[in-house]
Design a protein around this motif. Structure first.
Motif, PDB file in Angstrom:
ATOM      1  N   VAL A 108      47.354  27.796 110.774  1.00 46.99           N
ATOM      2  CA  VAL A 108      47.032  29.141 110.265  1.00 46.99           C
ATOM      3  C   VAL A 108      47.275  30.144 111.390  1.00 46.99           C
ATOM      4  O   VAL A 108      46.780  29.969 112.502  1.00 46.99           O
ATOM      5  N   VAL A 109      48.039  31.172 111.113  1.00 48.97           N
ATOM      6  CA  VAL A 109      48.284  32.233 112.112  1.00 48.97           C
ATOM      7  C   VAL A 109      46.939  32.911 112.418  1.00 48.97           C
ATOM      8  O   VAL A 109      46.190  33.217 111.479  1.00 48.97           O
ATOM      9  N   PRO A 110      46.638  33.146 113.696  1.00 44.83           N
ATOM     10  CA  PRO A 110      45.378  33.845 114.018  1.00 44.83           C
ATOM     11  C   PRO A 110      45.226  35.100 113.145  1.00 44.83           C
ATOM     12  O   PRO A 110      46.187  35.849 112.961  1.00 44.83           O
ATOM     13  N   LEU A 111      44.013  35.279 112.601  1.00 43.49           N
ATOM     14  CA  LEU A 111      43.798  36.311 111.571  1.00 43.49           C
ATOM     15  C   LEU A 111      44.347  37.678 111.960  1.00 43.49           C
ATOM     16  O   LEU A 111      44.171  38.119 113.092  1.00 43.49           O
ATOM     17  N   ARG A 112      45.035  38.308 111.023  1.00 42.91           N
ATOM     18  CA  ARG A 112      45.487  39.693 111.205  1.00 42.91           C
ATOM     19  C   ARG A 112      44.523  40.623 110.479  1.00 42.91           C
ATOM     20  O   ARG A 112      43.884  40.225 109.506  1.00 42.91           O
ATOM     21  N   TYR A 113      44.480  41.877 110.927  1.00 41.90           N
ATOM     22  CA  TYR A 113      43.558  42.848 110.363  1.00 41.90           C
ATOM     23  C   TYR A 113      44.341  43.959 109.673  1.00 41.90           C
ATOM     24  O   TYR A 113      45.285  44.504 110.254  1.00 41.90           O
ATOM     25  N   VAL A 114      43.984  44.267 108.434  1.00 41.67           N
ATOM     26  CA  VAL A 114      44.687  45.325 107.699  1.00 41.67           C
ATOM     27  C   VAL A 114      44.078  46.664 108.096  1.00 41.67           C
ATOM     28  O   VAL A 114      42.924  46.934 107.779  1.00 41.67           O
ATOM     29  N   HIS A 115      44.856  47.496 108.832  1.00 41.98           N
ATOM     30  CA  HIS A 115      44.255  48.760 109.279  1.00 41.98           C
ATOM     31  C   HIS A 115      44.622  49.941 108.399  1.00 41.98           C
ATOM     32  O   HIS A 115      44.150  51.043 108.600  1.00 41.98           O
ATOM     33  N   GLU A 116      45.511  49.731 107.430  1.00 39.18           N
ATOM     34  CA  GLU A 116      45.715  50.768 106.410  1.00 39.18           C
ATOM     35  C   GLU A 116      46.047  50.054 105.092  1.00 39.18           C
ATOM     36  O   GLU A 116      46.629  48.965 105.107  1.00 39.18           O
TER      37      GLU A 116
END
Ligand code: HEM
Length: 512
Positions: free
Chosen positions: A387-395
């Motif tokens: 699993v790719v290290p979690l990404r954060y949706v900033h918009e």
């Protein structure tokens, strides 16, 4: 990050360009606000992703108790489809399980999800995102990535480091022969021999030297190479998956969790003291303007770009990344070959046809399609970064036709993509032949999604391929491999990287 990047130039223009530019800047600002508003409206008309039902307050946490979320995610994909959302305490995570949605997130929508929100453990262990793989897409990232590619991982650098890879394969073969001479009937522990050699190669590429031991001032003692391996690699691989329940309930962050904090801080302290000592020693040989020989030289030559702490973190990153995922790949490939004599024999004959009595080298790889197929099938079946290290949706954004609101986190399940039944026939089985499509290009690294994609695609893919392939080829050319008794059942995994829980034990016989 991206909104700042966009707003900043307008602010600068207002300051330096006078009223005309200011007006232009303002109207642009209104236009942007209008466009954003329109986009939000239109994207929020889209459906929300399906949710995996969970319990009130804790959401799906109990269903994720075992530390192998990628498998649970892949199972859920069979019911809820390739994109769905889960709730882990207070956090909403959208999970992506097919090539199409993963690519969309990694490439098309990257600018909306270019940041990360790290767990407590990873925040401490990366000193607040101060490593390339965990950083946001910012200046630190761009500068550090340029240095690692030029000095270590890019094509030219890999050519310069060729001798280190040759030494690695020679050493492991010699050690295996030595271990056979001592105990001809005993199973060899592949990892015990391979990991220290990968570590040695990492030290040479990163520090320019194979360090046997180092005096560590903070601890008033000398760390041997084995201790360095433990402090820089083993401990941190365990630490990275430590879970702090406060990660799931950020509003309870004020409650102390002393045993967790002490454990992570101790790891951080030892790792910091060791890297500081290593840098101090290597700095003595460094002269500005000299030829760049390793990653540390490259970082020191641009010292104003980095703080001391950042250099320590980057050095550590280079070492642990060399040791970790390549081990996972080579170990699983040797496990599969030792389990399947027919496939092992096919590889042996391919090497023999190309190399005759000579030792196989990197120059031969372009003529070894089955070796390449074994590498890619191992990456597919045993995804070293599941699993790719979690990404954060900033918009607000859109993935797979669904509206994804800002504040969501994204988990790209590469294991799920590589096990997708729609794309791969009998995905559970290890069948290298599926990659023998007559289009053999051994430099083609992305036959699966194992290395990620887009701007954050793995920077070490070429190195991983070169090391893993030459290791597998030499080991099969020199020895016949068979699994030790009971080894066939040892398929469990541990950690962030699909590492085999039990190190591979095999009976080997030198080929005549
Ligand atoms: C088979 C072995 C490997 C696999 C499967 C693998 C996989 C990955 C994946 C999936 C990512 C992308 C993460 C993301 O999108 O955020 C990544 C990033 C990265 N990998 Fe690897 N990796 C491997 C070996 C290596 C090696 C040997 C090195 C270096 C010595 C390395 C260095 C990096 C770096 C620096 C990044 C960050 C790239 C960026 O953010 O621009 N990897 N890797």
């Amino acid at each position: 990050m991206a909104p700042n990047v966009q707003v900043l130039p307008w602010g600068t223009a207002v300051a330096v360009g006078g009223p005309a530019v200011a007006l232009g800047g303002l109207s642009l600002l209104f236009l942007k606000a209008f466009a954003d508003d329109q986009r939000r409206k239109s994207s929020s008309n889209l459906p929300l992703v399906p949710e995996v039902p969970g319990l009130p307050l804790i959401g799906n946490l109990l269903q994720l108790k075992e530390k192998k979320p990628h498998r649970t995610f892949a199972r859920w994909a069979e019911t809820y489809g390739p994109i769905y959302s889960i709730q882990t305490g207070a956090n909403k995570i959208v999970v992506l399980n097919s090539n199409d949605v993963a690519k969309e997130a990694m490439v098309t929508r990257y600018s909306s999800i270019s940041t990360r929100k790290l767990s407590k453990a990873l925040t401490i262990l990366t000193a607040g995102k101060n490593i390339i793989a965990m950083s946001d897409y910012d200046e630190f990232y761009k500068t550090a990535k340029k240095h690692i590619l030029i000095s270590t991982l890019g094509t030219h650098a890999q050519r310069r480091h060729r001798a280190h890879r040759d030494a690695l394969t020679e050493n492991i073969c010699n050690e295996l022969h030595a271990s056979l001479n001592e105990n001809p009937l005993e199973a060899v522990n592949f990892r015990d021999i391979y990991l220290p050699e990968l570590f040695r190669l990492g030290l040479k590429e990163v520090l320019g030297e194979d360090v046997e031991s180092i005096y560590v001032e903070e601890f008033g003692t000398t760390f041997s190479k084995e201790e360095l391996l433990k402090v820089l690699v083993h401990d941190l691989m365990v630490g990275a998956i430590e879970v702090d329940w406060r990660d799931f309930f950020p509003f309870l962050s004020w409650i102390p969790n002393k045993s967790f904090e002490d454990k992570i801080h101790q790891m951080d302290l030892r790792r910091g003291a060791a890297t500081k000592a290593l840098i101090k020693q290597q700095r003595k040989h460094f002269k500005p303007g000299q030829e760049i020989n390793c990653y540390l030289d490259s970082l020191l030559s641009d010292e104003k770009a980095f703080t001391e702490e950042q250099i320590m973190m980057l050095i550590w990153e280079g070492i642990i990344e060399t040791s970790d995922t390549t081990l996972v790949t080579a170990e699983w490939a040797m496990y599969e070959l030792a389990k399947d004599p027919a496939k092992q024999d096919r590889l042996f004959r391919e090497i023999k046809n190309v190399c005759g009595p000579n030792k196989v080298t990197e120059e031969n790889m372009c003529k070894l399609p089955y070796l390449s197929a074994i590498f890619h099938e191992t990456l597919r079946r045993h995804s070293p970064v599941p699993v790719v290290p979690l990404r954060y949706v900033h918009e607000d954004t859109v993935i797979g036709g669904y509206h994804i609101p800002a504040g969501t986190e994204i988990a790209i399940n590469l294991y799920g993509c590589n096990m997708d039944k729609e794309r791969w026939e009998n995905p559970e089985q290890w069948i290298p032949e599926r990659f023998l499509d007559g289009m053999h290009d051994y430099m083609e690294l992305h036959k699966t999604t194992a290395f990620g994609g887009g701007k954050r695609v793995c920077a070490g893919a070429l190195q991983a391929m070169l090391i893993a392939c030459i290791t597998i080829a030499r080991l099969v050319q020199e020895f016949e491999w068979r699994l030790a008794d009971g080894e066939e059942e040892n398929v469990d995994i541990v950690g962030l990287t699909n590492l085999k829980l039990h190190p591979l034990r095999a009976i080997i016989k030198p080929r005549t």
